[in-house]
Write a protein that holds these residues in place. Sequence first.
Motif, PDB file in Angstrom:
ATOM      1  N   LEU A  98      30.028  56.470  42.088  1.00  0.00           N
ATOM      2  CA  LEU A  98      29.452  57.424  41.138  1.00  0.00           C
ATOM      3  C   LEU A  98      29.845  57.089  39.709  1.00  0.00           C
ATOM      4  CD1 LEU A  98      27.855  60.041  40.659  1.00  0.00           C
ATOM      5  CD2 LEU A  98      29.984  61.312  41.006  1.00  0.00           C
ATOM      6  N   THR A  99      31.129  56.776  39.495  1.00  0.00           N
ATOM      7  CA  THR A  99      31.551  56.414  38.135  1.00  0.00           C
ATOM      8  C   THR A  99      30.965  55.069  37.710  1.00  0.00           C
ATOM      9  OG1 THR A  99      33.599  55.481  39.072  1.00  0.00           O
ATOM     10  CG2 THR A  99      33.695  57.733  38.219  1.00  0.00           C
ATOM     11  N   GLY A 100      30.715  54.194  38.680  1.00  0.00           N
ATOM     12  CA  GLY A 100      30.037  52.945  38.347  1.00  0.00           C
ATOM     13  C   GLY A 100      28.634  53.188  37.831  1.00  0.00           C
ATOM     14  N   ILE A 101      27.924  54.115  38.472  1.00  0.00           N
ATOM     15  CA  ILE A 101      26.581  54.481  38.002  1.00  0.00           C
ATOM     16  C   ILE A 101      26.660  55.132  36.627  1.00  0.00           C
ATOM     17  CG2 ILE A 101      24.600  55.973  38.481  1.00  0.00           C
ATOM     18  CD1 ILE A 101      25.127  55.502  41.461  1.00  0.00           C
ATOM     19  N   MET A 102      27.690  55.967  36.428  1.00  0.00           N
ATOM     20  CA  MET A 102      27.891  56.568  35.104  1.00  0.00           C
ATOM     21  C   MET A 102      28.102  55.482  34.047  1.00  0.00           C
ATOM     22  SD  MET A 102      30.391  59.727  36.186  1.00  0.00           S
ATOM     23  CE  MET A 102      30.855  60.037  34.479  1.00  0.00           C
ATOM     24  N   GLY A 103      28.770  54.399  34.438  1.00  0.00           N
ATOM     25  CA  GLY A 103      28.966  53.292  33.508  1.00  0.00           C
ATOM     26  C   GLY A 103      27.656  52.646  33.088  1.00  0.00           C
ATOM     27  N   THR A 104      26.699  52.540  34.016  1.00  0.00           N
ATOM     28  CA  THR A 104      25.397  51.963  33.659  1.00  0.00           C
ATOM     29  C   THR A 104      24.632  52.881  32.708  1.00  0.00           C
ATOM     30  OG1 THR A 104      24.243  52.957  35.575  1.00  0.00           O
ATOM     31  CG2 THR A 104      25.315  50.827  35.913  1.00  0.00           C
ATOM     32  N   VAL A 105      24.795  54.192  32.910  1.00  0.00           N
ATOM     33  CA  VAL A 105      24.151  55.146  31.994  1.00  0.00           C
ATOM     34  C   VAL A 105      24.806  55.074  30.615  1.00  0.00           C
ATOM     35  CG1 VAL A 105      23.676  57.594  31.575  1.00  0.00           C
ATOM     36  CG2 VAL A 105      23.505  56.676  33.893  1.00  0.00           C
ATOM     37  N   ALA A 106      26.136  54.993  30.609  1.00  0.00           N
ATOM     38  CA  ALA A 106      26.855  54.895  29.339  1.00  0.00           C
ATOM     39  C   ALA A 106      26.456  53.631  28.581  1.00  0.00           C
ATOM     40  CB  ALA A 106      28.362  54.905  29.593  1.00  0.00           C
ATOM     41  N   PHE A 107      26.222  52.542  29.313  1.00  0.00           N
ATOM     42  CA  PHE A 107      25.831  51.287  28.669  1.00  0.00           C
ATOM     43  C   PHE A 107      24.526  51.437  27.899  1.00  0.00           C
ATOM     44  CE2 PHE A 107      22.936  47.649  29.196  1.00  0.00           C
ATOM     45  CZ  PHE A 107      23.531  46.759  28.316  1.00  0.00           C
ATOM     46  N   THR A 108      23.513  51.996  28.543  1.00  0.00           N
ATOM     47  CA  THR A 108      22.214  52.126  27.875  1.00  0.00           C
ATOM     48  C   THR A 108      22.317  53.044  26.658  1.00  0.00           C
ATOM     49  OG1 THR A 108      21.609  53.893  29.432  1.00  0.00           O
ATOM     50  CG2 THR A 108      20.918  51.663  29.986  1.00  0.00           C
ATOM     51  N   TRP A 109      23.100  54.117  26.769  1.00  0.00           N
ATOM     52  CA  TRP A 109      23.234  55.059  25.650  1.00  0.00           C
ATOM     53  C   TRP A 109      24.003  54.415  24.495  1.00  0.00           C
ATOM     54  CZ3 TRP A 109      27.263  57.563  23.093  1.00  0.00           C
ATOM     55  CH2 TRP A 109      26.883  58.630  22.270  1.00  0.00           C
ATOM     56  N   GLN A 166      38.048  51.179  29.314  1.00  0.00           N
ATOM     57  CA  GLN A 166      38.653  50.685  30.556  1.00  0.00           C
ATOM     58  C   GLN A 166      40.166  50.562  30.430  1.00  0.00           C
ATOM     59  OE1 GLN A 166      37.382  46.792  31.833  1.00  0.00           O
ATOM     60  NE2 GLN A 166      38.357  46.983  33.839  1.00  0.00           N
ATOM     61  N   LEU A 167      40.632  49.996  29.322  1.00  0.00           N
ATOM     62  CA  LEU A 167      42.072  49.838  29.134  1.00  0.00           C
ATOM     63  C   LEU A 167      42.770  51.192  29.059  1.00  0.00           C
ATOM     64  CD1 LEU A 167      42.182  46.897  26.560  1.00  0.00           C
ATOM     65  CD2 LEU A 167      42.915  46.839  28.946  1.00  0.00           C
ATOM     66  N   ALA A 168      42.131  52.177  28.419  1.00  0.00           N
ATOM     67  CA  ALA A 168      42.728  53.509  28.333  1.00  0.00           C
ATOM     68  C   ALA A 168      42.888  54.129  29.722  1.00  0.00           C
ATOM     69  CB  ALA A 168      41.864  54.403  27.446  1.00  0.00           C
ATOM     70  N   CYS A 169      41.900  53.932  30.582  1.00  0.00           N
ATOM     71  CA  CYS A 169      41.983  54.476  31.941  1.00  0.00           C
ATOM     72  C   CYS A 169      43.038  53.744  32.774  1.00  0.00           C
ATOM     73  CB  CYS A 169      40.624  54.383  32.624  1.00  0.00           C
ATOM     74  SG  CYS A 169      39.353  55.428  31.888  1.00  0.00           S
ATOM     75  N   LEU A 212      47.215  56.103  40.535  1.00  0.00           N
ATOM     76  CA  LEU A 212      46.645  54.760  40.650  1.00  0.00           C
ATOM     77  C   LEU A 212      45.134  54.823  40.837  1.00  0.00           C
ATOM     78  CD1 LEU A 212      47.036  51.647  41.035  1.00  0.00           C
ATOM     79  CD2 LEU A 212      47.241  52.140  43.477  1.00  0.00           C
ATOM     80  N   PHE A 213      44.687  55.624  41.791  1.00  0.00           N
ATOM     81  CA  PHE A 213      43.255  55.668  42.069  1.00  0.00           C
ATOM     82  C   PHE A 213      42.490  56.451  41.015  1.00  0.00           C
ATOM     83  CE2 PHE A 213      44.427  53.971  46.138  1.00  0.00           C
ATOM     84  CZ  PHE A 213      43.323  53.219  46.485  1.00  0.00           C
ATOM     85  N   ALA A 214      43.148  57.398  40.365  1.00  0.00           N
ATOM     86  CA  ALA A 214      42.484  58.088  39.254  1.00  0.00           C
ATOM     87  C   ALA A 214      42.164  57.091  38.144  1.00  0.00           C
ATOM     88  CB  ALA A 214      43.376  59.207  38.726  1.00  0.00           C
ATOM     89  N   GLY A 215      43.131  56.203  37.851  1.00  0.00           N
ATOM     90  CA  GLY A 215      42.883  55.186  36.838  1.00  0.00           C
ATOM     91  C   GLY A 215      41.831  54.184  37.251  1.00  0.00           C
ATOM     92  N   VAL A 216      41.885  53.745  38.516  1.00  0.00           N
ATOM     93  CA  VAL A 216      40.912  52.758  39.008  1.00  0.00           C
ATOM     94  C   VAL A 216      39.503  53.329  38.956  1.00  0.00           C
ATOM     95  CG1 VAL A 216      40.135  51.505  41.037  1.00  0.00           C
ATOM     96  CG2 VAL A 216      42.556  51.504  40.450  1.00  0.00           C
ATOM     97  N   ARG A 276      36.098  52.441  36.130  1.00  0.00           N
ATOM     98  CA  ARG A 276      34.820  51.837  36.527  1.00  0.00           C
ATOM     99  C   ARG A 276      33.723  52.102  35.509  1.00  0.00           C
ATOM    100  NH1 ARG A 276      36.083  48.484  40.760  1.00  0.00           N
ATOM    101  NH2 ARG A 276      34.136  48.777  41.884  1.00  0.00           N
ATOM    102  N   VAL A 277      33.830  53.205  34.779  1.00  0.00           N
ATOM    103  CA  VAL A 277      32.824  53.490  33.750  1.00  0.00           C
ATOM    104  C   VAL A 277      32.837  52.386  32.700  1.00  0.00           C
ATOM    105  CG1 VAL A 277      32.068  55.121  31.987  1.00  0.00           C
ATOM    106  CG2 VAL A 277      33.012  55.973  34.145  1.00  0.00           C
ATOM    107  N   GLY A 278      34.019  52.105  32.156  1.00  0.00           N
ATOM    108  CA  GLY A 278      34.115  51.039  31.172  1.00  0.00           C
ATOM    109  C   GLY A 278      33.856  49.669  31.753  1.00  0.00           C
ATOM    110  N   LEU A 279      34.305  49.448  33.003  1.00  0.00           N
ATOM    111  CA  LEU A 279      34.133  48.142  33.640  1.00  0.00           C
ATOM    112  C   LEU A 279      32.672  47.764  33.758  1.00  0.00           C
ATOM    113  CD1 LEU A 279      35.095  45.685  35.324  1.00  0.00           C
ATOM    114  CD2 LEU A 279      35.041  47.186  37.331  1.00  0.00           C
ATOM    115  N   TRP A 280      31.850  48.664  34.318  1.00  0.00           N
ATOM    116  CA  TRP A 280      30.448  48.320  34.547  1.00  0.00           C
ATOM    117  C   TRP A 280      29.639  48.291  33.257  1.00  0.00           C
ATOM    118  CZ3 TRP A 280      29.007  45.789  38.512  1.00  0.00           C
ATOM    119  CH2 TRP A 280      29.704  45.910  39.707  1.00  0.00           C
ATOM    120  N   SER A 281      30.042  49.123  32.290  1.00  0.00           N
ATOM    121  CA  SER A 281      29.390  49.045  30.985  1.00  0.00           C
ATOM    122  C   SER A 281      29.703  47.712  30.317  1.00  0.00           C
ATOM    123  CB  SER A 281      29.864  50.208  30.104  1.00  0.00           C
ATOM    124  OG  SER A 281      29.267  50.149  28.832  1.00  0.00           O
TER     125      SER A 281
END
Length: 578
Positions: free
Chosen positions: A351-362, A380-383, A464-468, A472-477
Amino acid sequence: MSRAAERASRGGCSGSCVNYFTSAKFLLYLGHALSTWGDRMWHFAVSVFLVELYGNSLLLTAVYGLIVAGSVLLLGAIIGDWVDKNSRLKVAQTSLVVQNVSVILCGIILMMVFLFKTQLLTLYSGWLLTMCYILVITIANIANLASTATTITIQRDWIVVVAGEDRSKLADMNATIRRIDQLTNILAPMAVGQIMTFGSPVIGCGFISGWNLLSMCLEYLLLWKVYQKTPALALKATSKIEESELKQLNVQKDSELKPTEGVQLMGEKDVAVFDPQQEKEISCSARIAEPFITFRDGWVAYYNQPVFLAGMGLAFLYMTVLGFDCITTGYAYTQGLSGSVLSLLMGASALTGIMGTVAFTWLRRKCGLVHTGVISGIAQLACLVLCVISVFMPGSPLDLTVSPFADIHTRLLEGQSLPTALPADISETSITTGMHNWLNRSHSGNNDLQMNSGSVPLISVSLLFAGVIAARVGLWSFDLTVTQLLQENVIESERGIINGVQNSMNYLLDLLHFIMVILAPNPEAFGLLVLISVSFVAMGHIMYFRFAQKTLGNQLFACCSPKSKAVSESPTCNTSPV
């Protein structure tokens, strides 16, 4: 009049829907969805099949993973060069047929092995069964190489041509492709897993073979339709003359420009035509040396690209354990998380990966492409700071007094085999196998460690998993940003070979991260692996920041002003490579 207007409105709406569903863009999406679904099912199933065949051992799966990674690492540039030197339709159709036929053959061979394994063990002292294993791994590797060629030609070339001169359309298409990837990464393994659970491995092999046969026919038809609907796909540069021979997608402004202003292509000229009469006789030694020359030229060309630092930054992100592969999920399992919780976390990650694709276009629309990569990297680094904090929180097994190699030393003394790991494309789908591998390792090396939720605080693993997941938002963007930079700034005659080398770089860093895990496999060392992973991610983004600084200059920190957006969207091909 109102009813007539309403009918006209409905007719226009239905007509636009029909036009969309018959457009080259939608047909490309549909073909990619079919291809990706088949790929994800096969990647999941082949690792499980190999484990099942070899007595629940990871040996065959590890050998397969290393061969796959090594093949792409060595042959990525050669595959890309083949993509560049042949027509688009020929490359797409050939790689599609080779990939699917290879998977079908593997499925048939695996069915025969599962059905007649006992008889094969007795023939020729078991050598016939060993030959079957070698044949399956070899053909499966060919399928993966063909899949690499398909990815390069469709996602790095066809999509650019279909988008035309509209960079906003290109960004939207890239984002949609990634959303399809995210969904199929979760749904396809679930689907084939249910078939294998409630059926049998034989039924699973048969289903995958049948799916690939049907999918190959449909994808072949869809490729032909897209090719017919996009005449520009028939025109392709076949020689490297100069950068200006390409119709660059980098224009002065985004699609917000007035239609009357048009789009000025950089150094537009006719596509180079290859003359067979100019080809000289090639000696035998020259033919032997050609692949090595291609390999060298590909890496040299990659280094000389204006987006070299951006590509290297993306590759460095593969040197990490902070993803949903068998290593991280297996570690979480040893820390008390159940399989159901891990499946929910994987869904949240998608889900956060998909959010990253939306963030990219915006972000690309608001701030420009280069700035989007900067913002995505910072996000990504902040997360990932949460992951760093988790290493020192209660529940973390980090113990620097325990040697990272203690587990290897113990196993060598006991005569056990060393733990193995798989490249990301394989291991992401063999989670259950990875969990058991980690559990066996942790119990054998640390018998006094109680692996249950009652004895292990969940603060560390939760952070750990909260950060990972958040990262994903920043990673996929960021991934989409670098992908589009490569699409826009690599000349047409070099798209294949440059993206082939980029794939090789990704696999190289991915291999290094698994070697790192093999050298330090005990849970006490996982916190150290987290810190090393964050360091490599930071180095990757520093490389990108350097690229952005060279490209944008003083406008780097004025990310959302109209002037900075124009600079961020301006051609970056004139910057020096390093």
